[in-house]
Write a protein that holds these residues in place. Structure first.
Motif, PDB file in Angstrom:
ATOM      1  N   GLN A 131     -89.663   2.446 -20.913  1.00 37.47           N
ATOM      2  CA  GLN A 131     -89.591   2.501 -19.461  1.00 37.47           C
ATOM      3  C   GLN A 131     -89.157   3.889 -19.021  1.00 37.47           C
ATOM      4  O   GLN A 131     -88.469   4.582 -19.759  1.00 37.47           O
ATOM      5  N   THR A 132     -89.502   4.245 -17.809  1.00 35.22           N
ATOM      6  CA  THR A 132     -88.935   5.453 -17.224  1.00 35.22           C
ATOM      7  C   THR A 132     -87.538   5.083 -16.716  1.00 35.22           C
ATOM      8  O   THR A 132     -87.209   3.893 -16.568  1.00 35.22           O
ATOM      9  N   PHE A 133     -86.748   6.086 -16.438  1.00 39.13           N
ATOM     10  CA  PHE A 133     -85.428   5.831 -15.859  1.00 39.13           C
ATOM     11  C   PHE A 133     -85.566   5.048 -14.556  1.00 39.13           C
ATOM     12  O   PHE A 133     -84.816   4.116 -14.296  1.00 39.13           O
ATOM     13  N   GLU A 134     -86.527   5.434 -13.725  1.00 44.89           N
ATOM     14  CA  GLU A 134     -86.717   4.775 -12.434  1.00 44.89           C
ATOM     15  C   GLU A 134     -87.047   3.297 -12.616  1.00 44.89           C
ATOM     16  O   GLU A 134     -86.540   2.442 -11.886  1.00 44.89           O
TER      17      GLU A 134
ATOM     18  N   GLU B 140     -58.300   1.083 -18.813  1.00 45.31           N
ATOM     19  CA  GLU B 140     -58.247   2.509 -19.137  1.00 45.31           C
ATOM     20  C   GLU B 140     -59.461   3.271 -18.603  1.00 45.31           C
ATOM     21  O   GLU B 140     -59.558   4.482 -18.788  1.00 45.31           O
ATOM     22  N   LEU B 141     -60.381   2.570 -17.965  1.00 49.32           N
ATOM     23  CA  LEU B 141     -61.646   3.155 -17.537  1.00 49.32           C
ATOM     24  C   LEU B 141     -61.847   3.026 -16.039  1.00 49.32           C
ATOM     25  O   LEU B 141     -61.220   2.194 -15.389  1.00 49.32           O
ATOM     26  N   ARG B 142     -62.742   3.842 -15.518  1.00 53.76           N
ATOM     27  CA  ARG B 142     -63.151   3.746 -14.122  1.00 53.76           C
ATOM     28  C   ARG B 142     -64.610   3.284 -14.108  1.00 53.76           C
ATOM     29  O   ARG B 142     -65.448   3.837 -14.805  1.00 53.76           O
ATOM     30  N   LEU B 143     -64.910   2.280 -13.314  1.00 53.14           N
ATOM     31  CA  LEU B 143     -66.269   1.760 -13.210  1.00 53.14           C
ATOM     32  C   LEU B 143     -66.988   2.401 -12.029  1.00 53.14           C
ATOM     33  O   LEU B 143     -66.419   2.520 -10.938  1.00 53.14           O
ATOM     34  N   GLU B 144     -68.237   2.800 -12.270  1.00 58.36           N
ATOM     35  CA  GLU B 144     -69.082   3.359 -11.217  1.00 58.36           C
ATOM     36  C   GLU B 144     -70.451   2.684 -11.270  1.00 58.36           C
ATOM     37  O   GLU B 144     -70.916   2.297 -12.333  1.00 58.36           O
ATOM     38  N   ARG B 145     -71.064   2.553 -10.110  1.00 58.88           N
ATOM     39  CA  ARG B 145     -72.397   1.953  -9.982  1.00 58.88           C
ATOM     40  C   ARG B 145     -73.309   2.986  -9.323  1.00 58.88           C
ATOM     41  O   ARG B 145     -72.896   3.662  -8.369  1.00 58.88           O
ATOM     42  N   LEU B 146     -74.549   3.083  -9.813  1.00 59.21           N
ATOM     43  CA  LEU B 146     -75.495   4.024  -9.217  1.00 59.21           C
ATOM     44  C   LEU B 146     -76.126   3.400  -7.979  1.00 59.21           C
ATOM     45  O   LEU B 146     -76.742   2.341  -8.047  1.00 59.21           O
ATOM     46  N   SER B 147     -75.930   4.069  -6.856  1.00 54.90           N
ATOM     47  CA  SER B 147     -76.494   3.634  -5.581  1.00 54.90           C
ATOM     48  C   SER B 147     -77.405   4.755  -5.103  1.00 54.90           C
ATOM     49  O   SER B 147     -76.914   5.827  -4.746  1.00 54.90           O
ATOM     50  N   GLY B 148     -78.708   4.527  -5.152  1.00 54.55           N
ATOM     51  CA  GLY B 148     -79.649   5.614  -4.872  1.00 54.55           C
ATOM     52  C   GLY B 148     -79.538   6.638  -5.981  1.00 54.55           C
ATOM     53  O   GLY B 148     -79.735   6.316  -7.141  1.00 54.55           O
ATOM     54  N   ASP B 149     -79.157   7.844  -5.630  1.00 54.23           N
ATOM     55  CA  ASP B 149     -78.944   8.889  -6.633  1.00 54.23           C
ATOM     56  C   ASP B 149     -77.488   9.323  -6.693  1.00 54.23           C
ATOM     57  O   ASP B 149     -77.181  10.423  -7.153  1.00 54.23           O
ATOM     58  N   LYS B 150     -76.583   8.453  -6.231  1.00 52.01           N
ATOM     59  CA  LYS B 150     -75.169   8.800  -6.187  1.00 52.01           C
ATOM     60  C   LYS B 150     -74.336   7.733  -6.893  1.00 52.01           C
ATOM     61  O   LYS B 150     -74.533   6.536  -6.694  1.00 52.01           O
ATOM     62  N   TRP B 151     -73.405   8.189  -7.721  1.00 46.61           N
ATOM     63  CA  TRP B 151     -72.492   7.267  -8.389  1.00 46.61           C
ATOM     64  C   TRP B 151     -71.348   6.936  -7.446  1.00 46.61           C
ATOM     65  O   TRP B 151     -70.746   7.830  -6.852  1.00 46.61           O
TER      66      TRP B 151
ATOM     67  N   LYS C 118     -83.268   1.580 -21.978  1.00 47.92           N
ATOM     68  CA  LYS C 118     -83.789   0.747 -23.060  1.00 47.92           C
ATOM     69  C   LYS C 118     -85.205   0.266 -22.756  1.00 47.92           C
ATOM     70  O   LYS C 118     -85.575   0.062 -21.606  1.00 47.92           O
ATOM     71  N   PRO C 119     -85.990   0.047 -23.818  1.00 48.66           N
ATOM     72  CA  PRO C 119     -87.319  -0.540 -23.618  1.00 48.66           C
ATOM     73  C   PRO C 119     -87.186  -2.001 -23.191  1.00 48.66           C
ATOM     74  O   PRO C 119     -86.104  -2.579 -23.272  1.00 48.66           O
ATOM     75  N   ARG C 120     -88.276  -2.573 -22.735  1.00 50.85           N
ATOM     76  CA  ARG C 120     -88.259  -3.988 -22.355  1.00 50.85           C
ATOM     77  C   ARG C 120     -89.470  -4.685 -22.956  1.00 50.85           C
ATOM     78  O   ARG C 120     -90.462  -4.055 -23.296  1.00 50.85           O
ATOM     79  N   TRP C 121     -89.340  -6.000 -23.078  1.00 50.09           N
ATOM     80  CA  TRP C 121     -90.444  -6.808 -23.586  1.00 50.09           C
ATOM     81  C   TRP C 121     -91.431  -7.028 -22.456  1.00 50.09           C
ATOM     82  O   TRP C 121     -91.071  -7.457 -21.369  1.00 50.09           O
ATOM     83  N   LEU C 122     -92.689  -6.729 -22.735  1.00 54.74           N
ATOM     84  CA  LEU C 122     -93.737  -6.859 -21.741  1.00 54.74           C
ATOM     85  C   LEU C 122     -94.972  -7.442 -22.429  1.00 54.74           C
ATOM     86  O   LEU C 122     -95.578  -6.787 -23.269  1.00 54.74           O
ATOM     87  N   GLY C 123     -95.282  -8.672 -22.132  1.00 53.13           N
ATOM     88  CA  GLY C 123     -96.448  -9.316 -22.736  1.00 53.13           C
ATOM     89  C   GLY C 123     -96.377  -9.388 -24.246  1.00 53.13           C
ATOM     90  O   GLY C 123     -97.387  -9.216 -24.922  1.00 53.13           O
ATOM     91  N   GLY C 124     -95.163  -9.617 -24.781  1.00 51.41           N
ATOM     92  CA  GLY C 124     -94.997  -9.719 -26.230  1.00 51.41           C
ATOM     93  C   GLY C 124     -94.858  -8.388 -26.943  1.00 51.41           C
ATOM     94  O   GLY C 124     -94.731  -8.349 -28.166  1.00 51.41           O
ATOM     95  N   LEU C 125     -94.898  -7.291 -26.210  1.00 58.00           N
ATOM     96  CA  LEU C 125     -94.753  -5.958 -26.800  1.00 58.00           C
ATOM     97  C   LEU C 125     -93.510  -5.281 -26.243  1.00 58.00           C
ATOM     98  O   LEU C 125     -93.139  -5.482 -25.089  1.00 58.00           O
TER      99      LEU C 125
ATOM    100  N   MET D 119     -85.187  -2.360 -12.517  1.00 57.92           N
ATOM    101  CA  MET D 119     -85.139  -3.648 -13.195  1.00 57.92           C
ATOM    102  C   MET D 119     -83.713  -4.083 -13.545  1.00 57.92           C
ATOM    103  O   MET D 119     -83.324  -5.218 -13.307  1.00 57.92           O
ATOM    104  N   ALA D 120     -82.921  -3.172 -14.106  1.00 54.75           N
ATOM    105  CA  ALA D 120     -81.618  -3.540 -14.667  1.00 54.75           C
ATOM    106  C   ALA D 120     -80.428  -3.068 -13.854  1.00 54.75           C
ATOM    107  O   ALA D 120     -79.332  -3.600 -13.995  1.00 54.75           O
ATOM    108  N   GLY D 121     -80.606  -2.047 -13.035  1.00 49.47           N
ATOM    109  CA  GLY D 121     -79.475  -1.445 -12.347  1.00 49.47           C
ATOM    110  C   GLY D 121     -78.679  -0.590 -13.316  1.00 49.47           C
ATOM    111  O   GLY D 121     -78.739  -0.789 -14.523  1.00 49.47           O
ATOM    112  N   CYS D 122     -77.942   0.365 -12.807  1.00 51.40           N
ATOM    113  CA  CYS D 122     -77.208   1.303 -13.653  1.00 51.40           C
ATOM    114  C   CYS D 122     -75.721   1.300 -13.311  1.00 51.40           C
ATOM    115  O   CYS D 122     -75.347   1.385 -12.141  1.00 51.40           O
ATOM    116  N   ALA D 123     -74.919   1.205 -14.346  1.00 47.66           N
ATOM    117  CA  ALA D 123     -73.464   1.264 -14.197  1.00 47.66           C
ATOM    118  C   ALA D 123     -72.920   2.130 -15.323  1.00 47.66           C
ATOM    119  O   ALA D 123     -73.595   2.347 -16.341  1.00 47.66           O
TER     120      ALA D 123
END
Length: 147
Positions: free
Chosen positions: A59-62, A127-138, A48-55, A67-71
């Motif tokens: 963002q890139t994935f990286e 009913e779901l399995r939760l995974e967190r991205l650590s480096g480049d590995k889930w 998702k995009p982010r607010w930066l200086g009112g705009l 900023m947000a972390g990936c799950a």
């Protein structure tokens, strides 16, 4: 497997506290849906995009990961409640012109509508399995410990 990708620091705590994945709609005329992707690493439209200086800034994935972390929540791809992209849009009442615009935007972001699926009902986290991205590995996350 299909995945519901989300931000680890912003949305994940709220999801865990609720105990369910809830659908959302962009307006009152649409039915809410829980979205999933068959992308095996990260659904590009989940960055998702982010607010930066009112705009609003893309963002890139990286940048997003930093900023947000990936799950993600994993669901078996053969779940009978799942609908493919077009069927889901029709079910939700999303007009064709809006669907086409979303497809165009998603493709520009690197997404593929053939990888997009949805469910019309709330999904219990049990009913779901939760995974967190650590480096480049889930990595698997025990939701009992996390909550």
């Amino acid at each position: 497997m299909l995945y519901h990708y989300t931000s680890e620091r912003q949305h994940l705590p709220k999801i865990l506290a609720s105990g369910v994945l809830r659908g959302r709609a962009d307006n009152d005329q649409e039915r809410p849906l829980v979205w999933f992707s068959s992308h095996p690493f990260w659904e590009p439209t989940a960055t998702k995009p982010r607010w930066l200086g009112g705009l609003l800034a893309n963002q890139t994935f990286e940048q997003y990961r930093e900023m947000a972390g990936c799950a993600r929540f994993a669901l078996p791809a053969d779940d009978r409640r799942l609908m493919d992209w077009r069927k889901a849009c029709k079910f939700a009442g999303i007009p064709k012109r809006d669907r086409w615009a979303m497809e165009e935007t998603g493709i520009k972001a690197g997404g593929n509508p053939k990888q997009w699926f949805a469910m019309a009902e709330t999904v219990p986290l049990s009913e779901l399995r939760l995974e967190r991205l650590s480096g480049d590995k889930w990595e698997f996350v025990d939701m009992e410990v996390e909550a």
